[in-house]
Design an enzyme around this catalytic site. Structure first.
Site, PDB file in Angstrom:
ATOM      1  N   ASP A 174      36.063  39.920  37.768  1.00 50.92           N
ATOM      2  CA  ASP A 174      34.840  39.060  37.935  1.00 50.92           C
ATOM      3  C   ASP A 174      34.833  38.274  39.155  1.00 50.92           C
ATOM      4  O   ASP A 174      33.766  37.506  39.397  1.00 50.92           O
ATOM      5  CB  ASP A 174      34.457  38.180  36.723  1.00 50.92           C
ATOM      6  CG  ASP A 174      35.610  37.380  36.338  1.00 50.92           C
ATOM      7  OD1 ASP A 174      36.505  37.044  37.001  1.00 50.92           O
ATOM      8  OD2 ASP A 174      35.210  36.350  35.474  1.00 50.92           O
ATOM      9  N   SER A 229      42.062  36.526  32.885  1.00 47.53           N
ATOM     10  CA  SER A 229      41.325  36.387  34.356  1.00 47.53           C
ATOM     11  C   SER A 229      42.499  36.422  35.381  1.00 47.53           C
ATOM     12  O   SER A 229      43.114  37.150  35.324  1.00 47.53           O
ATOM     13  CB  SER A 229      40.254  35.281  34.499  1.00 47.53           C
ATOM     14  OG  SER A 229      39.776  35.277  35.740  1.00 47.53           O
ATOM     15  N   ASP A 276      40.437  39.515  41.125  1.00 42.26           N
ATOM     16  CA  ASP A 276      41.529  39.095  40.130  1.00 42.26           C
ATOM     17  C   ASP A 276      41.674  39.958  39.046  1.00 42.26           C
ATOM     18  O   ASP A 276      41.248  41.208  39.102  1.00 42.26           O
ATOM     19  CB  ASP A 276      40.808  37.619  39.629  1.00 42.26           C
ATOM     20  CG  ASP A 276      39.617  37.846  38.734  1.00 42.26           C
ATOM     21  OD1 ASP A 276      38.763  38.734  38.831  1.00 42.26           O
ATOM     22  OD2 ASP A 276      39.273  36.945  37.922  1.00 42.26           O
ATOM     23  N   ASP A 279      41.005  40.518  36.122  1.00 42.17           N
ATOM     24  CA  ASP A 279      39.782  41.028  34.984  1.00 42.17           C
ATOM     25  C   ASP A 279      38.410  41.249  35.969  1.00 42.17           C
ATOM     26  O   ASP A 279      37.481  42.067  35.354  1.00 42.17           O
ATOM     27  CB  ASP A 279      39.263  40.116  33.897  1.00 42.17           C
ATOM     28  CG  ASP A 279      38.451  38.858  34.284  1.00 42.17           C
ATOM     29  OD1 ASP A 279      38.559  38.449  35.648  1.00 42.17           O
ATOM     30  OD2 ASP A 279      37.517  38.443  33.535  1.00 42.17           O
TER      31      ASP A 279
END
EC number: 5.4.2.10
Length: 448
Positions: A247, A104, A243, A245
């Site tokens: 999400d 993340s 961010d 990733d």
């Protein structure tokens, strides 16, 4: 609540090459997942694997692939894709599970593994427990004729872009808007610019040149300074930061001021209430600003708080029949559009509101007055959960809560993804907030 040996609040995460985030453990993890999925069926299960842009993703992709194939599972390799894209693709491609290799918003030397069910949702506790039990069992290699097969999916990007565009009305356009996109050198780097340009926006992009090591390095939703400066310098209407990733999403207004997840929840909740789209209860977390709760209450919008973590927000939304929830960090859930937190889809929902109402981002926030809030992270060498049980820390927490009683709130919690204790204080007076935070943080540091 189940005590997990391996799973945290968002899958498994840690430093690359240490503990659980090692090639040998991830090999066993893939094998365990394959065995769990194969139980009670005659056909081979199929698993999607996606990843962000950090360099260790290659190593863990190969390890997962080998473990799954050995257990008799077929694998589809998606490559670098946002986490929510893997959730969507798992569902639409009729896979039995999806796996994302990502840490993340963490730096490149961390990595992690997240899982999605066949419906594109986070795994339930029972499935996680079954995987943990299978990890402890001997490694399984099925007979050669039953080994899984591997292929690479070629049209994943186009599928996800069309899915994202379908989350807004067909006539929706961004023509006439100038946006700055910060993709954190992460999983949205190749998708978000393409999508927003297709919708007609004039773009300035940053964080779109991943090299495997620069993910989240001074860019993205945890480092908004460059985004804010670029918005001001370029004269953009607003800035959008994802961010690593994809999400999470945060924004800045035209003046470069930060617009966090609480702000975005307010914008969406207010507009959706007026249009009739809002259903059930809006869900925040224990960390959501008290000002958000007050503002929604003024509008007659019910609001509840879940534990910190998007999986708990999702659970509360399902239980309350709601469609909108999220965290200040930028995890937003629009369950009438996506099964999980999706930075791109959430950004489109906000932009659709602004276009429909003819408002700037700052104008859309005029009804929200947040109280001063600040969070500090205190490093904790041992299990962070132990911090909240120490007598001196518990006493300091009681004193801090008494200091702001009737004027704010105090929270102390171990992180589910990092070796830190997070301390948050909010109060209607900034001096009181800072003094209370400093005293409590000093006690926790001394105890560490």
């Amino acid at each position: 609540m189940r005590v997990s040996r391996y799973f945290g609040t968002d899958g498994i995460r840690g430093r690359v090459g240490q503990g659980l985030i090692s090639a040998d453990f991830v090999l066993r993890l893939g094998n365990a997942l394959g065995r769990v999925l194969a139980q009670g069926r005659d056909t081979r299960p199929m698993v999607l694997i996606g990843k962000d842009t950090r360099i260790s993703g290659y190593m863990f992709e190969s390890a997962l692939e080998a473990g799954l194939v050995a257990a008799g599972a077929d694998v589809q390799l998606i490559g670098p894709m946002p986490t929510p894209a893997i959730a969507f693709l798992t569902n639409t491609l009729r896979a039995d599970a999806g796996v994302v290799i990502s840490a993340s918003h963490n730096p490149h030397d961390d990595n992690g593994i997240k899982f999605f069910s066949a419906m594109g949702e986070k795994l339930d506790d029972a499935t996680e427990a079954a995987i943990e039990a299978a990890i402890e069992a001997p490694f399984l290699t099925v007979d050669s004729e039953y080994l899984g097969k591997v292929k690479r999916t070629r049209d994943a990007i186009g599928r996800y872009i069309e899915f994202s565009k379908a989350s807004v009305p067909r006539g929706f356009t961004l023509r006439g808007l100038k946006l700055v996109l910060d993709c954190a050198h992460g999983a949205t780097y190749h998708i978000a610019p393409m999508l927003f340009r297709e919708l007609g926006a004039e773009l300035v992009t940053i964080g779109v040149d991943p090299d495997g090591l620069n993910i989240n390095a001074g860019v993205g939703s945890t480092h908004l300074e460059t985004l804010a400066a670029t918005v001001r310098e370029s004269g953009a209407d607003l800035g959008i930061a994802f961010d690593g990733d994809g999400d999470r999403v945060l924004m800045t207004d035209a003046q470069g001021r930060t617009v966090d997840g609480d702000d975005l929840l307010y914008v969406l909740a207010r507009a959706w209430r007026a249009s009739g789209r809002l259903k059930g209860t809006v869900v925040g977390t224990l960390m959501s600003n008290y000002g958000l709760e007050q503002a929604l209450g003024t509008l007659g919008i019910p609001f509840i708080r879940a534990r910190v973590g998007d999986r708990y927000v999702h659970q509360a939304l399902v239980e309350s029949g709601g469609v909108l929830g999220g965290e200040a960090s930028g995890h937003l859930l629009c369950l009438d559009r996506a099964t999980t937190g999706d930075g791109i889809v959430s950004a489109l929902q906000v932009l659709e509101v602004l276009r429909h109402e003819g408002l700037t981002l700052s104008q859309a926030l005029l009804g929200l007055h947040k109280v001063p809030q600040k969070t500090v992270n205190v490093c904790w060498s041992g299990p962070a959960r132990a911090a909240v049980e120490m007598p001196e820390v518990r006493q300091a927490l009681v004193e801090a809560q008494a200091a702001v009683q009737g004027r704010g709130r105090v929270f102390l919690r171990p992180s589910g993804t990092e070796p830190v204790v997070r301390i948050t204080v909010e109060a209607d007076d900034v001096v009181l907030m800072q003094q209370t935070l400093d005293r409590l943080a000093d006690v926790v540091r001394d105890a560490a």
